[in-house]
Design a protein around this motif. Structure first.
Motif, PDB file in Angstrom:
ATOM      1  N   VAL A 124     -15.252  34.454  -3.410  1.00  0.00           N
ATOM      2  CA  VAL A 124     -16.026  34.996  -4.535  1.00  0.00           C
ATOM      3  C   VAL A 124     -15.074  35.553  -5.582  1.00  0.00           C
ATOM      4  N   PRO A 125     -15.484  35.515  -6.841  1.00  0.00           N
ATOM      5  CA  PRO A 125     -14.572  35.954  -7.913  1.00  0.00           C
ATOM      6  C   PRO A 125     -14.437  37.467  -8.004  1.00  0.00           C
ATOM      7  N   ASP A 126     -13.299  37.869  -8.499  1.00  0.00           N
ATOM      8  CA  ASP A 126     -13.092  39.258  -8.880  1.00  0.00           C
ATOM      9  C   ASP A 126     -13.941  39.502 -10.132  1.00  0.00           C
ATOM     10  N   ALA A 127     -14.480  40.693 -10.270  1.00  0.00           N
ATOM     11  CA  ALA A 127     -15.354  41.003 -11.405  1.00  0.00           C
ATOM     12  C   ALA A 127     -14.682  40.741 -12.755  1.00  0.00           C
ATOM     13  N   LEU A 128     -13.377  40.967 -12.840  1.00  0.00           N
ATOM     14  CA  LEU A 128     -12.670  40.756 -14.108  1.00  0.00           C
ATOM     15  C   LEU A 128     -12.285  39.307 -14.347  1.00  0.00           C
ATOM     16  N   GLU A 129     -12.414  38.469 -13.334  1.00  0.00           N
ATOM     17  CA  GLU A 129     -12.075  37.043 -13.481  1.00  0.00           C
ATOM     18  C   GLU A 129     -13.298  36.141 -13.379  1.00  0.00           C
ATOM     19  N   MET A 130     -14.448  36.743 -13.210  1.00  0.00           N
ATOM     20  CA  MET A 130     -15.694  36.002 -13.027  1.00  0.00           C
ATOM     21  C   MET A 130     -16.090  35.266 -14.305  1.00  0.00           C
ATOM     22  N   GLU A 131     -16.549  34.046 -14.145  1.00  0.00           N
ATOM     23  CA  GLU A 131     -17.013  33.261 -15.288  1.00  0.00           C
ATOM     24  C   GLU A 131     -18.449  33.620 -15.645  1.00  0.00           C
ATOM     25  N   GLU A 132     -18.737  33.538 -16.914  1.00  0.00           N
ATOM     26  CA  GLU A 132     -20.076  33.853 -17.415  1.00  0.00           C
ATOM     27  C   GLU A 132     -21.148  33.021 -16.717  1.00  0.00           C
ATOM     28  N   ALA A 133     -20.925  31.735 -16.551  1.00  0.00           N
ATOM     29  CA  ALA A 133     -21.921  30.851 -15.936  1.00  0.00           C
ATOM     30  C   ALA A 133     -22.228  31.283 -14.501  1.00  0.00           C
ATOM     31  N   TYR A 134     -21.208  31.687 -13.762  1.00  0.00           N
ATOM     32  CA  TYR A 134     -21.398  32.156 -12.381  1.00  0.00           C
ATOM     33  C   TYR A 134     -22.293  33.386 -12.378  1.00  0.00           C
ATOM     34  N   PHE A 135     -21.992  34.357 -13.246  1.00  0.00           N
ATOM     35  CA  PHE A 135     -22.751  35.598 -13.304  1.00  0.00           C
ATOM     36  C   PHE A 135     -24.203  35.350 -13.705  1.00  0.00           C
ATOM     37  N   MET A 136     -24.399  34.540 -14.716  1.00  0.00           N
ATOM     38  CA  MET A 136     -25.755  34.263 -15.195  1.00  0.00           C
ATOM     39  C   MET A 136     -26.579  33.546 -14.114  1.00  0.00           C
ATOM     40  N   ALA A 137     -25.976  32.609 -13.415  1.00  0.00           N
ATOM     41  CA  ALA A 137     -26.675  31.890 -12.340  1.00  0.00           C
ATOM     42  C   ALA A 137     -26.985  32.837 -11.181  1.00  0.00           C
ATOM     43  N   LEU A 138     -26.068  33.729 -10.885  1.00  0.00           N
ATOM     44  CA  LEU A 138     -26.253  34.699  -9.811  1.00  0.00           C
ATOM     45  C   LEU A 138     -27.450  35.586 -10.096  1.00  0.00           C
TER      46      LEU A 138
END
Length: 143
Positions: A10-24
């Motif tokens: 899983v990504p680090d919060a500071l390296e997370m991609e926008e698409a991943y976050f929005m889908a989550l």
């Protein structure tokens, strides 16, 4: 501690991609504060910073992730980087090469001693999954 730790998926919060976050957010009917702190979904956000991120984005910690509108979710995504990067900078400036002092000195909303924000907004507190959450009335509830 192990010599062969499992690879982090899983990504680090500071390296997370926008698409991943929005889908989550779109697929999880979980209270947003709980989701932000779930280290199996994203790494690096604890209780204190979850409150700060939600306050900056003006999202209630009691909101359901999948009920947050895309425009607000995007604001929340950007709040993660702004809050965490500011914290890193503030702590580094205050401590230099030696970590001293209270790390919560820079909090806007999270803290038992805080009664109101710098803007004069009364700070409320309540429990979410056994942890104290600090928030204000200006944070919008999506449920």
């Amino acid at each position: 501690m192990t010599l062969q730790p499992k690879q982090v998926t899983v990504p680090d919060a500071l390296e997370m991609e926008e698409a991943y976050f929005m889908a989550l957010l779109a697929k999880k009917r979980t209270v947003i504060k709980t989701l932000l702190m779930d280290q199996k979904l994203m790494r690096g956000i604890g209780n204190s910073y979850a409150d700060e991120i939600l306050y900056r984005a003006k999202v209630s910690p009691f909101s359901f992730a999948n009920r947050i509108p895309p425009k607000v979710a995007l604001k929340l995504f950007h709040s993660i980087a702004k809050v965490l990067n500011k914290a890193i900078k503030d702590i580094a400036e205050a401590n230099g090469d030696e970590l001293t002092g209270e790390l919560k000195d820079f909090m806007q909303v999270h803290g038992a001693k805080l009664k109101e924000t710098a803007k004069g907004e009364p700070i409320k507190s309540d429990k979410i999954d056994g942890r104290t959450s600090y928030y204000t009335a200006i944070q919008e509830l999506f449920n």
